[in-house]
Design an enzyme around this catalytic site. Structure first.
Site, PDB file in Angstrom:
ATOM      1  N   LYS A  22      17.574  -9.578  19.688  1.00 30.21           N
ATOM      2  CA  LYS A  22      18.391  -9.230  18.510  1.00 30.21           C
ATOM      3  C   LYS A  22      18.068  -7.811  18.045  1.00 30.21           C
ATOM      4  O   LYS A  22      18.975  -7.018  17.767  1.00 30.21           O
ATOM      5  CB  LYS A  22      18.087 -10.213  17.399  1.00 30.21           C
ATOM      6  N   ASN A  23      16.773  -7.481  18.015  1.00 32.13           N
ATOM      7  CA  ASN A  23      16.368  -6.203  17.414  1.00 32.13           C
ATOM      8  C   ASN A  23      16.520  -5.025  18.353  1.00 32.13           C
ATOM      9  O   ASN A  23      16.219  -3.893  17.986  1.00 32.13           O
ATOM     10  CB  ASN A  23      14.932  -6.294  16.880  1.00 32.13           C
ATOM     11  N   CYS A 117      14.784  -7.874   0.495  1.00 38.02           N
ATOM     12  CA  CYS A 117      15.125  -9.212   0.995  1.00 38.02           C
ATOM     13  C   CYS A 117      13.907 -10.082   0.705  1.00 38.02           C
ATOM     14  O   CYS A 117      12.951  -9.650   0.089  1.00 38.02           O
ATOM     15  CB  CYS A 117      15.447  -9.157   2.482  1.00 38.02           C
ATOM     16  N   ARG A 122      11.542  -3.440   1.288  1.00 38.85           N
ATOM     17  CA  ARG A 122      12.106  -2.853   2.519  1.00 38.85           C
ATOM     18  C   ARG A 122      13.007  -1.639   2.205  1.00 38.85           C
ATOM     19  O   ARG A 122      14.194  -1.627   2.484  1.00 38.85           O
ATOM     20  CB  ARG A 122      12.882  -3.911   3.288  1.00 38.85           C
ATOM     21  N   PRO A 123      12.454  -0.622   1.568  1.00 34.72           N
ATOM     22  CA  PRO A 123      13.242   0.581   1.262  1.00 34.72           C
ATOM     23  C   PRO A 123      13.631   1.331   2.544  1.00 34.72           C
ATOM     24  O   PRO A 123      13.171   0.979   3.639  1.00 34.72           O
ATOM     25  CB  PRO A 123      12.274   1.408   0.435  1.00 34.72           C
ATOM     26  N   LEU A 126      12.028   6.506   4.021  1.00 35.38           N
ATOM     27  CA  LEU A 126      11.548   7.285   5.172  1.00 35.38           C
ATOM     28  C   LEU A 126      12.705   7.726   6.074  1.00 35.38           C
ATOM     29  O   LEU A 126      12.711   8.826   6.619  1.00 35.38           O
ATOM     30  CB  LEU A 126      10.520   6.477   5.970  1.00 35.38           C
ATOM     31  N   ASP A 309       6.539 -10.306  13.178  1.00 35.45           N
ATOM     32  CA  ASP A 309       7.602 -11.304  13.376  1.00 35.45           C
ATOM     33  C   ASP A 309       7.094 -12.567  14.051  1.00 35.45           C
ATOM     34  O   ASP A 309       7.854 -13.519  14.206  1.00 35.45           O
ATOM     35  CB  ASP A 309       8.750 -10.708  14.211  1.00 35.45           C
ATOM     36  N   ARG A 401      20.523 -16.414  12.180  1.00 34.50           N
ATOM     37  CA  ARG A 401      20.650 -14.951  12.259  1.00 34.50           C
ATOM     38  C   ARG A 401      20.003 -14.418  13.531  1.00 34.50           C
ATOM     39  O   ARG A 401      20.403 -13.389  14.057  1.00 34.50           O
ATOM     40  CB  ARG A 401      19.969 -14.295  11.057  1.00 34.50           C
TER      41      ARG A 401
HETATM   42  C1  EPZ Z   1      12.254  -3.995  11.958  1.00 33.24           C
HETATM   43  O1  EPZ Z   1      12.584  -3.950  10.588  1.00 33.24           O
HETATM   44  C2  EPZ Z   1      12.706  -5.351  12.459  1.00 33.24           C
HETATM   45  N1  EPZ Z   1      14.156  -5.477  12.284  1.00 33.24           N
HETATM   46  C3  EPZ Z   1      11.986  -6.459  11.680  1.00 33.24           C
HETATM   47  O2  EPZ Z   1      12.381  -7.701  12.239  1.00 33.24           O
HETATM   48  C4  EPZ Z   1      10.486  -6.281  11.871  1.00 33.24           C
HETATM   49  O3  EPZ Z   1       9.812  -7.248  11.114  1.00 33.24           O
HETATM   50  C5  EPZ Z   1      10.081  -4.880  11.410  1.00 33.24           C
HETATM   51  O4  EPZ Z   1      10.840  -3.878  12.139  1.00 33.24           O
HETATM   52  C6  EPZ Z   1       8.600  -4.596  11.646  1.00 33.24           C
HETATM   53  O5  EPZ Z   1       8.297  -4.765  12.996  1.00 33.24           O
HETATM   54  C7  EPZ Z   1      14.972  -4.843  13.155  1.00 33.24           C
HETATM   55  O6  EPZ Z   1      14.528  -4.184  14.082  1.00 33.24           O
HETATM   56  C8  EPZ Z   1      16.444  -5.005  12.920  1.00 33.24           C
HETATM   57  P1  EPZ Z   1      10.138  -1.169   9.310  1.00 33.24           P
HETATM   58  P2  EPZ Z   1      12.508  -2.542   9.790  1.00 33.24           P
HETATM   59  O7  EPZ Z   1      11.022  -0.051   8.872  1.00 33.24           O
HETATM   60  O8  EPZ Z   1      12.825  -1.432  10.696  1.00 33.24           O
HETATM   61  C9  EPZ Z   1       8.240  -0.021   5.120  1.00 33.24           C
HETATM   62  C10 EPZ Z   1      13.080  -9.926  12.210  1.00 33.24           C
HETATM   63  O9  EPZ Z   1      12.502 -10.937  11.799  1.00 33.24           O
HETATM   64  N2  EPZ Z   1       9.269   1.024   5.079  1.00 33.24           N
HETATM   65  O10 EPZ Z   1       9.378  -1.027  10.585  1.00 33.24           O
HETATM   66  O11 EPZ Z   1      13.337  -2.704   8.571  1.00 33.24           O
HETATM   67  C11 EPZ Z   1       8.842  -1.424   5.085  1.00 33.24           C
HETATM   68  O12 EPZ Z   1       9.057  -1.821   3.747  1.00 33.24           O
HETATM   69  C12 EPZ Z   1      13.049  -8.663  11.386  1.00 33.24           C
HETATM   70  O13 EPZ Z   1      13.697  -9.844  13.294  1.00 33.24           O
HETATM   71  C13 EPZ Z   1       9.275   1.914   4.007  1.00 33.24           C
HETATM   72  O14 EPZ Z   1       8.449   1.841   3.119  1.00 33.24           O
HETATM   73  O15 EPZ Z   1      10.990  -2.495   9.396  1.00 33.24           O
HETATM   74  C14 EPZ Z   1       7.779  -2.247   5.766  1.00 33.24           C
HETATM   75  O16 EPZ Z   1       6.775  -2.556   4.827  1.00 33.24           O
HETATM   76  C15 EPZ Z   1      12.371  -8.869  10.045  1.00 33.24           C
HETATM   77  N3  EPZ Z   1      10.245   2.869   3.955  1.00 33.24           N
HETATM   78  C16 EPZ Z   1       7.217  -1.286   6.824  1.00 33.24           C
HETATM   79  O17 EPZ Z   1       7.581   0.033   6.388  1.00 33.24           O
HETATM   80  C17 EPZ Z   1      11.193   3.002   4.945  1.00 33.24           C
HETATM   81  O18 EPZ Z   1      12.048   3.911   4.862  1.00 33.24           O
HETATM   82  C18 EPZ Z   1       7.776  -1.504   8.228  1.00 33.24           C
HETATM   83  O19 EPZ Z   1       9.165  -1.520   8.080  1.00 33.24           O
HETATM   84  C19 EPZ Z   1      11.168   2.083   6.024  1.00 33.24           C
HETATM   85  C20 EPZ Z   1      10.197   1.113   6.073  1.00 33.24           C
END
Ligand code: EPZ
Length: 434
Positions: A22-23, A117, A122-123, A126, A309, A401
């Site tokens: 999915k990802n 969510c 999840r801002p 960045l 995950d 999902r």
């Molecule tokens: C991806 O989400 C995955 N989703 C998530 O999978 C996965 O849990 C996550 O990466 C971590 O591995 C997809 O790929 C569609 P991040 P993503 O940006 O990209 C913080 C599932 O179950 N952050 O790596 O949204 C954020 O809040 C889903 O399949 C900021 O602060 O995650 C988190 O604490 C759930 N500012 C951390 O970084 C930003 O601009 C990692 O988030 C972006 C992120």
């Protein structure tokens, strides 16, 4: 809302085929916006998030044909709007992946700011900061991110992420692929899905080096072309079925997977008493070891370390392991909601900040439980499979999902599981009330 009714206590046996990731499919579908030619993607999983992503592309003006269920032929020739509306983004934050390609190809994009969510705020700060480093002007207008490239084209830059972000890395890879000049992404995410996206984009004519490492180099090109690509297997679905075999004391063959994508999870599960044999490059044979499950601590961290995950699924397994295990969640600030539901089934779990301590083993009993997010739902299904009696899991739209036909896959392995639709539930109640 649909529910799962599961009668636990049956050891899973047989063979299960892993679906596409999915990802990886989510950013790969978005990447089709980078060209006016046709991009053909195979092995796209038939899950709700990809149906949503397809709708987003169509709302933007792309045509998406599915000659087979898991093949998507996307042509983003007539993009009529550059806006991802709130109704879509609120249901799936991965819609933000439209920002990068729209900015890259059209120099503009308007995407509703994703709300938080269940698992955290999840801002996307960045992502936006990186786009600004590429020369974009970012404004917030009534809840929408409005992004523009002042001269119509982004300019390559040296972009460093202060935190590892998976979709942030993907968004910048796509945004910089058509920029003028070179972009370096430092502290990039290293997930296999990043490598898969880079492979697709390079087939489309992008010039990306270093995907899968923490430093990615992108030399912008003037235009990209169509391509054909097969999505990698879903490493988290693979890990989920490894736990399903172990937690039920069964023996399962997992096919069409890629063990190299989840080395840390396989290593940790092996330490915890799960026997995982690699029969070949895409097949695992999994069972619980004769000496039983042992409590082992784990910390979730960015790839290639133990994936967040898999945390909820691992917690379900630890409820059946001998001893106390400490599970530390370092990626998301609120990703223990499955713990309270597992406790209602008889688990003994205490939470302190971002640490959960599981005291095992404890017998689990079936109960009515509530799914709160995608991986928490998987955790409840796993617990229900080994619980005594019946478990009714509500709000299983969460699991739909990200897991393709999970009821059918588990049923084929011998699980006593059925999906109860709203209609069936109300009919059953009506009959009972007579
Ligand atoms: C991806 O989400 C995955 N989703 C998530 O999978 C996965 O849990 C996550 O990466 C971590 O591995 C997809 O790929 C569609 P991040 P993503 O940006 O990209 C913080 C599932 O179950 N952050 O790596 O949204 C954020 O809040 C889903 O399949 C900021 O602060 O995650 C988190 O604490 C759930 N500012 C951390 O970084 C930003 O601009 C990692 O988030 C972006 C992120």
């Amino acid at each position: 809302m649909d529910k799962f009714l599961i009668r636990g206590g049956r050891a899973l046996k047989g063979r299960v085929e892993i679906s596409g990731a999915k990802n990886s499919a989510l950013p790969c579908l978005a990447a089709a916006l980078l060209t006016d030619e046709t991009v053909i993607l195979h092995n796209v999983p038939y899950v709700k998030d990809l149906i949503t992503q397809r709708r987003l592309l169509e709302d933007l003006g792309a045509t998406v044909l599915t000659p087979e269920l898991r093949t998507h032929k996307i042509t983003a020739r007539n993009i009529a709007t550059f806006e991802a509306p709130y109704e879509l983004v609120k249901t799936m934050r991965a819609s933000v992946l439209a920002l990068g390609p729209l900015l890259a190809r059209f120099g503009q994009a308007r995407v509703s700011m994703p709300g938080g969510c269940a698992i955290g705020t999840r801002p996307i700060d960045l992502h936006l900061k990186a786009f600004e480093q590429l020369g974009a002007v970012i404004e917030l207008e009534s809840g929408d991110v409005v992004a523009r490239a002042p001269k119509g084209r982004l300019v390559g830059a040296d972009v460093g992420f202060e935190k590892v972000t998976v979709t942030g890395t993907e968004n910048v890879m796509m945004a910089s692929s058509l920029a003028s000049g070179r972009t370096i992404i430092r502290n990039a995410a290293r997930e296999p899905e990043i490598e898969d996206l880079a492979e697709l984009m390079n087939r489309m004519g992008a010039r990306i080096k270093g995907a899968g490492t923490d430093t990615i180099e992108i030399d912008g090109v003037d235009a990209m072309s169509g391509a054909e690509h097969t999505i990698i297997p879903d490493r988290i679905e693979t890990g989920t079925f490894i736990v399903a075999a172990a937690i039920t004391g069964g023996e399962v063959e997992i096919t069409r997977c890629d063990p190299t994508h989840l080395r840390a999870a396989i290593g940790k599960l092996g330490e915890a008493g799960v026997e995982i044999d690699e029969l070949n490059q895409s097949t695992l044979s999994v069972r619980r070891s004769a000496s039983g499950l042992k409590a082992k601590d784990v910390i979730t961290e960015p790839h290639p370390l133990f994936p967040t995950d898999m945390q909820a699924q691992y917690m379900a397994l630890m409820t059946q392991a001998e001893g106390n295990s400490v599970i530390q969640e370092t990626i998301f600030e609120n990703r223990f909601m499955h713990a309270s539901e597992l406790t209602r089934m008889g688990a003994n779990i205490s939470i302190h900040g971002n640490e959960a301590t599981v005291h095992g083993p404890t017998p689990l009993s079936g109960a009515r439980v509530l799914a709160s997010d995608l991986r928490a739902s998987a955790s409840l299904v796993l617990a229900a499979l080994c619980a005594n009696g019946e478990t009714l899991i509500d709000r299983v739209y969460h699991i739909d999902r990200g897991y393709e036909t999970i009821v059918r896959k588990l049923w084929a392995l011998g699980a006593d599981i059925e999906r109860i639709t709203d209609h069936e539930a109300s009919a059953a109640e009506a009959v009972q009330s007579v």
